[in-house]
Each structure stands twice: as C-alpha cells, then as structure tokens.
Design an enzyme around this catalytic site. Sequence first.
Site, short mmCIF file in Angstrom:
data_model
loop_
_atom_site.label_atom_id
_atom_site.label_comp_id
_atom_site.label_asym_id
_atom_site.label_seq_id
_atom_site.Cartn_x
_atom_site.Cartn_y
_atom_site.Cartn_z
N HIS A 23 0.86 -1.20 0.00
CA HIS A 23 0.00 0.00 0.00
C HIS A 23 0.89 1.24 0.00
O HIS A 23 0.84 2.06 0.93
CB HIS A 23 -0.94 0.04 1.22
CG HIS A 23 -2.13 -0.88 1.09
ND1 HIS A 23 -2.93 -1.20 2.16
CD2 HIS A 23 -2.63 -1.53 0.02
CE1 HIS A 23 -3.89 -2.03 1.74
NE2 HIS A 23 -3.73 -2.24 0.46
N HIS A 79 -11.00 -9.26 -7.80
CA HIS A 79 -10.82 -7.99 -7.08
C HIS A 79 -10.01 -7.08 -7.99
O HIS A 79 -9.11 -7.55 -8.68
CB HIS A 79 -10.08 -8.33 -5.78
CG HIS A 79 -9.65 -7.19 -4.92
ND1 HIS A 79 -10.35 -6.02 -4.80
CD2 HIS A 79 -8.60 -7.08 -4.06
CE1 HIS A 79 -9.73 -5.23 -3.93
NE2 HIS A 79 -8.66 -5.85 -3.47
N GLU A 81 -8.04 -4.44 -7.08
CA GLU A 81 -6.86 -3.74 -6.56
C GLU A 81 -5.62 -4.17 -7.33
O GLU A 81 -5.49 -5.32 -7.77
CB GLU A 81 -6.68 -3.99 -5.05
CG GLU A 81 -5.68 -3.02 -4.43
CD GLU A 81 -5.73 -2.97 -2.90
OE1 GLU A 81 -6.40 -3.81 -2.28
OE2 GLU A 81 -5.08 -2.06 -2.34
N ASP A 83 -2.60 -4.93 -6.92
CA ASP A 83 -1.69 -6.05 -6.63
C ASP A 83 -2.18 -7.34 -7.30
O ASP A 83 -1.41 -8.29 -7.44
CB ASP A 83 -1.46 -6.25 -5.12
CG ASP A 83 -2.74 -6.30 -4.32
OD1 ASP A 83 -3.72 -5.65 -4.70
OD2 ASP A 83 -2.76 -6.99 -3.27
N HIS A 147 -12.18 -6.89 0.80
CA HIS A 147 -12.22 -5.65 1.56
C HIS A 147 -12.51 -4.41 0.70
O HIS A 147 -12.42 -3.29 1.21
CB HIS A 147 -10.87 -5.47 2.29
CG HIS A 147 -9.72 -5.20 1.36
ND1 HIS A 147 -8.90 -4.10 1.53
CD2 HIS A 147 -9.26 -5.81 0.25
CE1 HIS A 147 -7.99 -4.08 0.60
NE2 HIS A 147 -8.17 -5.10 -0.19
N ASP A 166 -8.39 -11.74 -1.32
CA ASP A 166 -7.69 -11.22 -0.13
C ASP A 166 -8.11 -11.92 1.16
O ASP A 166 -7.29 -12.06 2.09
CB ASP A 166 -7.94 -9.72 0.01
CG ASP A 166 -7.06 -8.89 -0.91
OD1 ASP A 166 -5.95 -9.33 -1.26
OD2 ASP A 166 -7.49 -7.78 -1.30
N TYR A 194 -2.60 -9.33 9.09
CA TYR A 194 -3.36 -9.03 7.87
C TYR A 194 -4.82 -8.74 8.23
O TYR A 194 -5.43 -7.78 7.77
CB TYR A 194 -3.25 -10.25 6.96
CG TYR A 194 -3.78 -10.08 5.57
CD1 TYR A 194 -2.94 -9.69 4.53
CD2 TYR A 194 -5.11 -10.34 5.28
CE1 TYR A 194 -3.43 -9.57 3.25
CE2 TYR A 194 -5.59 -10.22 4.00
CZ TYR A 194 -4.75 -9.82 2.99
OH TYR A 194 -5.23 -9.70 1.71
N HIS A 227 -2.95 -13.97 -1.38
CA HIS A 227 -1.65 -13.69 -0.75
C HIS A 227 -1.31 -14.84 0.20
O HIS A 227 -2.17 -15.30 0.95
CB HIS A 227 -1.69 -12.42 0.10
CG HIS A 227 -1.96 -11.16 -0.66
ND1 HIS A 227 -1.07 -10.61 -1.55
CD2 HIS A 227 -3.03 -10.34 -0.67
CE1 HIS A 227 -1.58 -9.50 -2.05
NE2 HIS A 227 -2.78 -9.32 -1.54
FE1 FEO Z 1 -7.00 -5.78 -1.89
FE2 FEO Z 1 -4.43 -7.91 -2.18
O1 FEO Z 1 -5.52 -6.52 -2.72
#
Ligand code: FEO
Length: 394
Positions: A23, A79, A81, A83, A147, A166, A194, A227
């Site tokens: 982030h 998702h 995001e 990453d 999230h 996530d 996390y 992850h």
């Molecule tokens: Fe919310 Fe691992 O991205």
Amino acid sequence: MHKLVKNNVSWVGYVDWEMKRFHGDDFSVNHGSTQNAYLIKEEKTVLIDTAWKPHSHEFVENLKKEVDLKSIDYIIMNHGEVDHSGSLPELMAEIPNTPIYCSQNAVKSLIGQFHHPEWDFHAVKTGDELDIGNGKKLIFVSMPMLHWPDSMATYMTGDNILFSNDAFGQHYAQAELFNDLADKEVLWREALKYYANILAPFLPMLKKKIEEIRSLNLPIDIIAPSHGVIWRENPMQIVDKYYEWADNYSENQITVVYDSMWDGTATIAHRIAEELKAASPDTVVKVMKISSAEKDDIMTEVFRSKAIAVGSPTIVNGIMASVSGWLAYLKELKFKNKKAAVFGCYGWSGEGNAILRESLDSMGYEVVEPEIKSYFNPTEEVLSTAKALAEALA
Ligand code: FEO
C-alpha cells in the site's frame, strides 16, 4: 516453486521475497509476500487473478510457459486492486478479446485504473455460474467490502476449491505453497496482522458473509487466497479463526502504546507496564513506542488486547504528530470492546491527556480513571498513580 494446487489447477503467481512495504509505504511486510494467481485447465482454460504491475512482464512470460495465452477462455478478476490486476494491461495486450468475469464494481474499478472500457467485461454476482467442462463449474460469491466494494470469491465445483482473493490471506512468502508446510508461528502471526489491519474495519460484513458461506454447505477442500499460503490442511480452520476474530476478539493482554520527546512519558509507560504485571501476573503486557515500531505491528497487538494505555507528551497545545497519526489509523480500524487509559508529560498548558481521552472516547474505547499527567519528568508521587491506573485496566 511448487505449482500444482490440485488436479488441473496450478499456481501461476509471483513470490515477492523482497517486499518490505505494501500500500505504497503504508503497510510493513515482515516476511515477504505473494501475489497468487491460478490457472485451471479443464475443457475450458481459466486464469484467476494476475500479479502486481511491477511483476507484470515476468508474470506474463511465466504464464506463457504454462499455457498458450490464446487458449485462455476466461479471465476471472476476483478484485480490482492493483496487486492482483496490475498485470492485466500487459496480458490483455496479447489477448485483447478474452472475456473478463468480475463483479459490477470491479468493472468500474478496473476501467478506472486501466482506462480500457473496450475490454470484454462480464459482470457477475453471487450464484452466477460458469461451466468449465469435465462436469465442473465456477460459482461466484460477491464479497463486498471484504475488503473493497468490488471483491468477490470464486468456488470451483468438483475440486472444491474456494478462490477467496484477499480474504484468508497473509503477507508471507513461502516456496512450499501450502499451510501444512508453513512455519506455523509465522503463518498465524501474519494472518492475524493481515486481518487486524486490512479486514478489521469490515467485521460486521465479514461475520455475515462467513455465516452465508457456511450456510451454503459447500464442500471446501482447499482455500486458495491471493496472498500467502494455500489452506489445504483443515482449510476451515482459517474460516473458524476469522469468525472468532470477528466477535469482539481479545486475549488476556494489555498493550502500552506511547511516544516521548525527552523520555518523561517513556518513564510513565514503563512504570504502567510494571504495575500492570503486578496487578495481573497472568496478563500479557507489551510496551510499544510509536516512533520505534511499525504502526501495523502495534495495531496487531492492540487488536489482541483487552485494554490499552496510550501516552503522549503535550507539544504546543496538542500531542505529538506521531501519536496523532497513530490515533487516526486506530480510528480507521474500528476495534471494539476495549478499555483504555491515558498518560503524558507536559511543560506548559498540558492539553495532551484531554486530547487522547477525547479521541479514544470518540472511537468507543471505555477510557478509565485515573490518568497520569506529569509536569515535566514524573516524580515518584506521580508514578505511584500508575498502580491505580493498572488496576482500573486489568
Ligand atoms: Fe486488496 Fe491484495 O488486494
């Protein structure tokens, strides 16, 4: 890197051994991380998620070794995001007509990030299915605010794999891929960190979603997050743990969190810790200095704590900027059902304690009396107040 997940499902992600921050510079990473992506080769070939943009070239080149890109029938983006979506532009440059299945909100977030409204998006919601042949299908489960508004999970029938994105992840790089091969102490510490820092603000939604998933009675043999390690040994243990963490969780722990200019407030912090241990020998007591520890590691300890003591000296007529910033982050995480106490030194007008108290009170902490307020360095008389403060917290 071990790549086979189960039958015709393999891992095609990126292991980020060197990652230290996430982030931007906001989140500290202690044991590396992974961006997990998965390739399913049934009658249909399906890619689930991609890797972060800096690794997009390596990701696409590695994917080419596993599959002819043109044979990919569907891309699932659980998702938006970056990453997980960051390699999409490089991938889509090679296979621009491949359909992308994602939530309606992910259509928006992916277009917002990559500016490719012409990509062949297919918005899906809970219960929608995709037949992938050989008697297997993918079933989508919306996971809004777990999230991001665009988050979803994908369940694969036949192999009974939940690709949870996530949720249930950890920032933990491991070549062996699976939870039964992990260093358990690191795995659980990272899973909790996390959770406390990324998912805690959304606990009410999380609890309801776990209940919804459990009520579906789907057989789940593997939980494959985006992850960290894949849960194949007793995969429901992480779901049960999330449920436990979502229920006003605390351990018998109290954490003293402070920052200090010239060590007066540090002296009070240490005395509070001693008195906490004296008042309640079974309670785990930790002391964390905001300017010396990572804020997300402190938050993990706060999440575990039934009570905290927060200290800052007064500076001008406020508190230290480090403590202000830390409190802003604490507010964001919406922890519930915890007590707090405040303390600090002052030399002029002394508003620090009132600011700490008001801030913690506004977040829902039960702020106890007494507080400790010391004119410059604490005398033994001032320090002796720590006993009553410790008893009120413990
Ligand atoms: Fe919310 Fe691992 O991205």
